[in-house]
Scaffold this motif. Structure first.
Motif, PDB file in Angstrom:
ATOM      1  N   PRO A 133       2.178  -1.203   1.400  1.00  0.00           N
ATOM      2  CA  PRO A 133       2.341  -1.532  -0.021  1.00  0.00           C
ATOM      3  C   PRO A 133       2.463  -0.263  -0.857  1.00  0.00           C
ATOM      4  CG  PRO A 133       0.579  -2.838   0.952  1.00  0.00           C
ATOM      5  CD  PRO A 133       0.959  -1.805   1.971  1.00  0.00           C
ATOM      6  N   ALA A 134       3.314  -0.314  -1.876  1.00  0.00           N
ATOM      7  CA  ALA A 134       3.551   0.842  -2.734  1.00  0.00           C
ATOM      8  C   ALA A 134       3.127   0.530  -4.155  1.00  0.00           C
ATOM      9  CB  ALA A 134       5.025   1.231  -2.702  1.00  0.00           C
ATOM     10  N   LEU A 135       2.488   1.500  -4.798  1.00  0.00           N
ATOM     11  CA  LEU A 135       2.184   1.447  -6.226  1.00  0.00           C
ATOM     12  C   LEU A 135       3.081   2.466  -6.905  1.00  0.00           C
ATOM     13  CD1 LEU A 135       0.485   0.468  -8.630  1.00  0.00           C
ATOM     14  CD2 LEU A 135      -1.201   2.232  -8.051  1.00  0.00           C
ATOM     15  N   LYS A 151     -10.237   9.193  -6.541  1.00  0.00           N
ATOM     16  CA  LYS A 151     -11.529   9.879  -6.484  1.00  0.00           C
ATOM     17  C   LYS A 151     -12.624   9.049  -7.147  1.00  0.00           C
ATOM     18  CE  LYS A 151     -14.050  13.622  -5.695  1.00  0.00           C
ATOM     19  NZ  LYS A 151     -14.310  14.126  -4.320  1.00  0.00           N
ATOM     20  N   ALA A 152     -12.287   8.434  -8.282  1.00  0.00           N
ATOM     21  CA  ALA A 152     -13.276   7.648  -9.022  1.00  0.00           C
ATOM     22  C   ALA A 152     -13.717   6.409  -8.256  1.00  0.00           C
ATOM     23  CB  ALA A 152     -12.714   7.245 -10.384  1.00  0.00           C
ATOM     24  N   LEU A 153     -12.890   5.944  -7.320  1.00  0.00           N
ATOM     25  CA  LEU A 153     -13.192   4.714  -6.589  1.00  0.00           C
ATOM     26  C   LEU A 153     -13.685   4.967  -5.167  1.00  0.00           C
ATOM     27  CD1 LEU A 153     -10.215   2.547  -7.870  1.00  0.00           C
ATOM     28  CD2 LEU A 153     -12.624   2.293  -8.467  1.00  0.00           C
ATOM     29  N   GLU A 154     -13.867   6.231  -4.800  1.00  0.00           N
ATOM     30  CA  GLU A 154     -14.475   6.508  -3.504  1.00  0.00           C
ATOM     31  C   GLU A 154     -15.886   5.902  -3.473  1.00  0.00           C
ATOM     32  OE1 GLU A 154     -14.399  10.759  -3.283  1.00  0.00           O
ATOM     33  OE2 GLU A 154     -12.346  10.837  -2.486  1.00  0.00           O
ATOM     34  N   SER A 187      -8.089   3.000 -20.973  1.00  0.00           N
ATOM     35  CA  SER A 187      -7.315   2.193 -20.030  1.00  0.00           C
ATOM     36  C   SER A 187      -6.441   3.127 -19.212  1.00  0.00           C
ATOM     37  CB  SER A 187      -6.452   1.181 -20.781  1.00  0.00           C
ATOM     38  OG  SER A 187      -5.626   1.841 -21.739  1.00  0.00           O
ATOM     39  N   GLY A 188      -6.526   3.007 -17.914  1.00  0.00           N
ATOM     40  CA  GLY A 188      -5.801   3.951 -17.082  1.00  0.00           C
ATOM     41  C   GLY A 188      -5.630   3.459 -15.669  1.00  0.00           C
ATOM     42  N   HIS A 189      -5.221   4.386 -14.815  1.00  0.00           N
ATOM     43  CA  HIS A 189      -4.880   4.048 -13.444  1.00  0.00           C
ATOM     44  C   HIS A 189      -6.080   3.519 -12.658  1.00  0.00           C
ATOM     45  CE1 HIS A 189      -1.581   6.534 -14.803  1.00  0.00           C
ATOM     46  NE2 HIS A 189      -0.867   6.165 -13.763  1.00  0.00           N
ATOM     47  N   ARG A 190      -7.275   4.000 -12.986  1.00  0.00           N
ATOM     48  CA  ARG A 190      -8.454   3.567 -12.246  1.00  0.00           C
ATOM     49  C   ARG A 190      -8.636   2.055 -12.334  1.00  0.00           C
ATOM     50  NH1 ARG A 190     -13.306   1.763 -13.189  1.00  0.00           N
ATOM     51  NH2 ARG A 190     -15.089   2.296 -11.834  1.00  0.00           N
ATOM     52  N   ASP A 191      -8.504   1.492 -13.551  1.00  0.00           N
ATOM     53  CA  ASP A 191      -8.705   0.052 -13.722  1.00  0.00           C
ATOM     54  C   ASP A 191      -7.708  -0.746 -12.885  1.00  0.00           C
ATOM     55  OD1 ASP A 191     -10.825   0.360 -15.494  1.00  0.00           O
ATOM     56  OD2 ASP A 191      -9.530   0.362 -17.257  1.00  0.00           O
ATOM     57  N   GLN A 192      -6.447  -0.335 -12.897  1.00  0.00           N
ATOM     58  CA  GLN A 192      -5.451  -1.077 -12.117  1.00  0.00           C
ATOM     59  C   GLN A 192      -5.696  -0.911 -10.624  1.00  0.00           C
ATOM     60  OE1 GLN A 192      -1.311  -0.531 -13.129  1.00  0.00           O
ATOM     61  NE2 GLN A 192      -0.645  -2.006 -11.576  1.00  0.00           N
ATOM     62  N   LEU A 193      -6.010   0.311 -10.190  1.00  0.00           N
ATOM     63  CA  LEU A 193      -6.257   0.517  -8.764  1.00  0.00           C
ATOM     64  C   LEU A 193      -7.457  -0.296  -8.293  1.00  0.00           C
ATOM     65  CD1 LEU A 193      -5.534   1.930  -6.144  1.00  0.00           C
ATOM     66  CD2 LEU A 193      -6.886   3.904  -6.888  1.00  0.00           C
ATOM     67  N   ALA A 194      -8.497  -0.373  -9.110  1.00  0.00           N
ATOM     68  CA  ALA A 194      -9.664  -1.184  -8.747  1.00  0.00           C
ATOM     69  C   ALA A 194      -9.274  -2.652  -8.580  1.00  0.00           C
ATOM     70  CB  ALA A 194     -10.756  -1.041  -9.803  1.00  0.00           C
ATOM     71  N   ALA A 195      -8.403  -3.154  -9.477  1.00  0.00           N
ATOM     72  CA  ALA A 195      -7.951  -4.548  -9.375  1.00  0.00           C
ATOM     73  C   ALA A 195      -7.133  -4.766  -8.108  1.00  0.00           C
ATOM     74  CB  ALA A 195      -7.137  -4.925 -10.607  1.00  0.00           C
ATOM     75  N   ILE A 196      -6.348  -3.770  -7.725  1.00  0.00           N
ATOM     76  CA  ILE A 196      -5.558  -3.874  -6.491  1.00  0.00           C
ATOM     77  C   ILE A 196      -6.477  -3.941  -5.281  1.00  0.00           C
ATOM     78  CG2 ILE A 196      -3.957  -2.607  -4.982  1.00  0.00           C
ATOM     79  CD1 ILE A 196      -2.631  -1.566  -7.590  1.00  0.00           C
TER      80      ILE A 196
END
Length: 369
Positions: free
Chosen positions: A95-97, A26-29, A293-302
């Motif tokens: 791809p799977a996270l 949601k944060a990266l929409e 630090s959370g899932h948003r930062d990693q998902l953005a990097a992906i």
């Protein structure tokens, strides 16, 4: 000018951790959208979908992959199903996270690596603490040699989980969770330790079941030497009433520390230059961030990696190094000898399972007989 690509994602498993994944999407929409969820409990999947505005819900992962066009699937199920679902995603070309731990054993990680070689489809692991701005900044300073050689490090995950926490059927069991706090709690912290210090060389450890109603350990303590000569202690506990997560790195020219609980901000880090190196204080300028630090930062990097056509983090090879550290902790603790990197191989029982069939205390079932 073409419109930016919008990635289509799905979540498998709609328990507690799935909300962190949904919030990250949601944060990266509008870069990414959550188009489907799946859960063996279809009513729960539908309720989760309604809560997060997801249009489709499935009771079966096979049906999900057969029906939806996906760019990424988030696997948020209990650990015992991670490998089978990741393999299913690879065969579907998605791809799977995967939530930690990636798998229950090094053998299962190697199965995924083999499938990755065959399909070219990556499996990524959620190690979100690598991706906070301060950790990224520290990694860059280390890569540039600004802080000098790493000398000493301390990594502590001192958490508290009561007996009721372990009433969930899959918790505290080797066969379905893979281990105790070494695998399920402290792994986030020592993954960041490894990301900063690089390859480990040898581990010597202890583990015990101090008080919790589990088959696994509830405390482990490891001493590690790294290839670069650094020495570190790693403590993982779920019996510690004052909860904290702490990492300290002592380099030749500075000490860098972070103390937090379930996620850090830039303000949680401190930088102390060594005498005679006060000028280095100006080097500690991580991006100011109030977000933990959370899932948003990693998902953005992906997504950045997808956009750039590069390999996203955290790869199976990286995750295997972290998992091997956990396996070495158990192998040393239960076997009573140091374990070198690469030593767990061939027919070693700790390749097949984290307990290696050598747990020195009786299972709860055996204890009741």
């Amino acid at each position: 000018m073409s419109s930016p690509r919008v990635y289509r994602a799905a979540i498998i498993g709609t328990g507690g951790i799935a909300r962190a994944h949904a919030d990250a999407v949601k944060a990266l929409e509008p870069r990414i959208e959550l188009v489907a969820v799946a859960d063996v409990d279809l009513d729960r999947a539908r309720a989760f979908g309604h809560e997060h505005g997801v249009p489709a819900a499935y009771a079966d992962a096979v049906e999900l992959f057969a029906t939806e066009e996906l760019d990424l699937v988030h696997i948020c199920t209990p650990p015992g199903s991670h490998t089978s679902l990741a393999l299913l995603a690879q065969r579907a070309g998605v791809p799977a996270l995967v939530e930690k731990p990636t798998a229950l054993s090094l053998r299962e990680i190697d199965q995924l690596l083999h499938a990755e070689q065959e399909t070219g489809v990556p499996v990524l692991t959620v190690f979100q603490h690598r991706f906070g701005p301060a950790a990224r900044h520290l990694a860059a300073l280390v890569d540039r040699g600004v802080l000098g050689r790493p000398l000493v490090a301390t990594c502590e995950t001192l958490w508290y989980r009561d007996d009721e926490y372990f009433a969930v059927p899959w918790r505290g069991r080797w066969d379905v969770e893979g281990g105790g706090p070494t695998m399920g709690h402290g792994i986030h912290q020592f993954d960041l330790l490894l990301a900063i210090l690089g390859p480990w060389a040898v581990v010597s450890a202890f583990a015990g079941r101090q008080s919790r109603p589990t088959d696994t350990e509830d405390v482990s303590i490891a001493l590690a030497r790294f290839e670069n000569g650094a020495l570190a202690t790693v403590v993982n506990s779920v019996v510690s009433p004052r909860e904290t997560s702490r990492l300290r790195f002592d380099f030749e020219y500075a000490t860098v520390e972070v103390e937090h609980l379930y996620g850090y901000t830039s303000a949680d880090w401190t930088f102390t230059p060594a005498p005679g190196h006060q000028e280095l204080a100006a080097q500690w300028r991580p991006q100011a961030s109030q977000e933990r630090s959370g899932h948003r930062d990693q998902l953005a990097a992906i997504l950045d990696a997808f956009d750039g056509g590069t390999a996203p983090e955290v790869s199976l090879a990286d995750a295997r190094r972290t998992m091997e550290f956990a396996a070495a902790t158990y192998a040393s603790a239960f076997g009573g000898a140091p374990i070198r990197a690469g030593e767990i191989a061939g027919t070693d029982p700790f390749l097949q399972s984290m307990d290696g069939g050598m747990v020195p205390w009786p299972s709860l079932k055996e204890a009741r007989v």
